[in-house]
Scaffold this active site. Structure first.
Site, short mmCIF file in Angstrom:
data_model
loop_
_atom_site.label_atom_id
_atom_site.label_comp_id
_atom_site.label_asym_id
_atom_site.label_seq_id
_atom_site.Cartn_x
_atom_site.Cartn_y
_atom_site.Cartn_z
N LYS A 151 -3.40 3.12 -13.56
CA LYS A 151 -3.76 3.94 -14.71
C LYS A 151 -3.39 3.20 -15.98
O LYS A 151 -2.41 2.45 -16.02
CB LYS A 151 -3.02 5.29 -14.69
CG LYS A 151 -3.70 6.38 -15.50
CD LYS A 151 -4.94 6.91 -14.82
CE LYS A 151 -5.55 8.07 -15.58
NZ LYS A 151 -6.70 8.65 -14.85
N GLY A 170 -13.62 21.93 -20.43
CA GLY A 170 -14.09 20.61 -20.83
C GLY A 170 -15.21 20.14 -19.93
O GLY A 170 -15.93 20.96 -19.31
N VAL A 214 -15.38 18.79 -16.95
CA VAL A 214 -15.34 19.23 -15.55
C VAL A 214 -15.36 20.75 -15.46
O VAL A 214 -16.13 21.32 -14.68
CB VAL A 214 -14.09 18.66 -14.84
CG1 VAL A 214 -14.01 19.19 -13.41
CG2 VAL A 214 -14.12 17.14 -14.84
#
Length: 347
Positions: free
Chosen positions: A79, A180, A182
């Protein structure tokens, strides 16, 4: 703070750079390359302290290792976090992303990246000017939020089946917390599946646009429902918030939903079935790798996204048989796959 975090982390490599022109701290955390090159999204966010950004990158990178192991893809977990003093725009944003791309390039293929919070396909186009292994750029791989939402839908069906005996969502109440990219798609898919959908977001207008019945953000945790689907920021399920839940299932797309690992047991003790976040939200990863690396068509994508539900069914059964939580069951399965891959590499 950096020293304490690094000592406690079980990952392979953390690259830390202060970007003087922007005042941003750039953190790239490679948690594991046992299954293949590490990969994960690029998160750009304002943090109270730089160390909070590093801690976020570490947690998210480990979750990516688990996600990819349980999704059975030959990639490791990583990440990147760009901890900015304020979200940049225009030329300043472009130059920061180019410098970030240079940093990723310097890792020589150990880390591949994609989008995450506040990083768009257009941003990834800029990163790709410096480094080719960037997923989710404009026109490549499609909107990964859609794949994530379809995967979560399959996971909710599996969770409802385990808790209530049938995967049928007709008449089941699902609260989507966060509307949002998703959450918006998930609300639409749930409505089409016959669920009674409640939507909560800090922006009431955005919640209304997702369809369903709007629930005030302050009331999301305490609203009665069959399924609570967190689809916004992580760390919201804690010793303080779990006693307030009025649901039978927690199954959503947010990363790092649990504030601490012990919160999985707290949910279990309350009789709440928890679908581990890194299992149920793997659809975006599956979509990008499938479309961009394997040339899948839509039908092949749908088949592979359906395996998220199958994986959860297996974890739920394993947890019941072993008297453990689904989160612990998931840890065991991921650890076994990683250990097997390492043993094969040494053979």
């Amino acid at each position: 703070m950096f020293e304490d975090l690094l000592r406690q982390w079980d990952g392979e490599e953390a690259v830390i750079r202060f970007d003087e022109p922007s005042g941003a701290w750039i953190f790239v955390c490679v948690h594991s390359t046992a299954l293949g090159p590490a990969g994960g999204g690029t998160r750009m966010r304002v943090y109270a302290r730089p160390g909070d950004g590093l801690a976020d990158a570490m947690r998210l990178s480990r979750a990516m290792t688990m996600k990819r192991a349980l999704a059975n893809v030959d990639r490791g977990g990583g990440k990147a976090v760009l901890a900015v003093p304020e979200l940049p725009t225009g030329e300043a944003r472009r130059r920061l992303l180019l410098r970030y791309g240079d940093l990723v390039t310097s890792l020589g293929g150990t880390y591949t990246t994609a989008g995450d919070m506040t990083s768009s396909p257009a941003d990834l186009d800029i990163v790709r000017e410096r480094w080719p292994w960037v997923y989710g750029t404009t026109g490549a791989g499609g909107n990964s939020g859609r794949g994530t939402a379809i995967g979560v839908l399959n996971g909710i069906r599996a969770s409802v089946e385990h808790a209530f005996g049938s995967p049928d969502l007709a008449g089941r109440t699902v609260l989507v917390q966060g509307a949002g990219a998703v959450g918006h798609d998930l609300a639409r898919f749930l409505t089409a599946d016959g669920a009674d959908v409640l939507v909560s977001d800090v922006d009431d207008e955005r919640a209304a646009e997702a369809g369903g019945t709007v629930v005030a953000a302050a009331d999301a945790l305490t609203t009665e429902c069959d399924v609570y689907a967190p689809c916004a920021v992580g760390g919201t399920l804690s010793a303080d918030s779990i006693p307030q839940l009025r649901c039978r299932i927690v199954a959503g797309s947010a990363n790092n939903q649990l504030a601490t690992p012990e919160d999985a047991q707290r949910l279990h003790d309350r009789g709440i079935l928890y679908a581990p976040d890194y299992v149920i939200n793997a659809g975006g990863v599956i979509q990008l790798l499938g479309f961009e690396d394997h040339g899948w068509d839509e039908q092949e994508l749908e088949r592979n996204l359906a395996t998220i539900g199958d994986t959860l069914r297996h974890l739920f059964r394993t947890a019941d048989e072993g008297g453990i939580t689904p989160a612990v069951a998931a840890e065991h399965v991921a650890a076994q796959r990683i250990a097997q891959k390492r043993a094969e590499a040494l053979a």
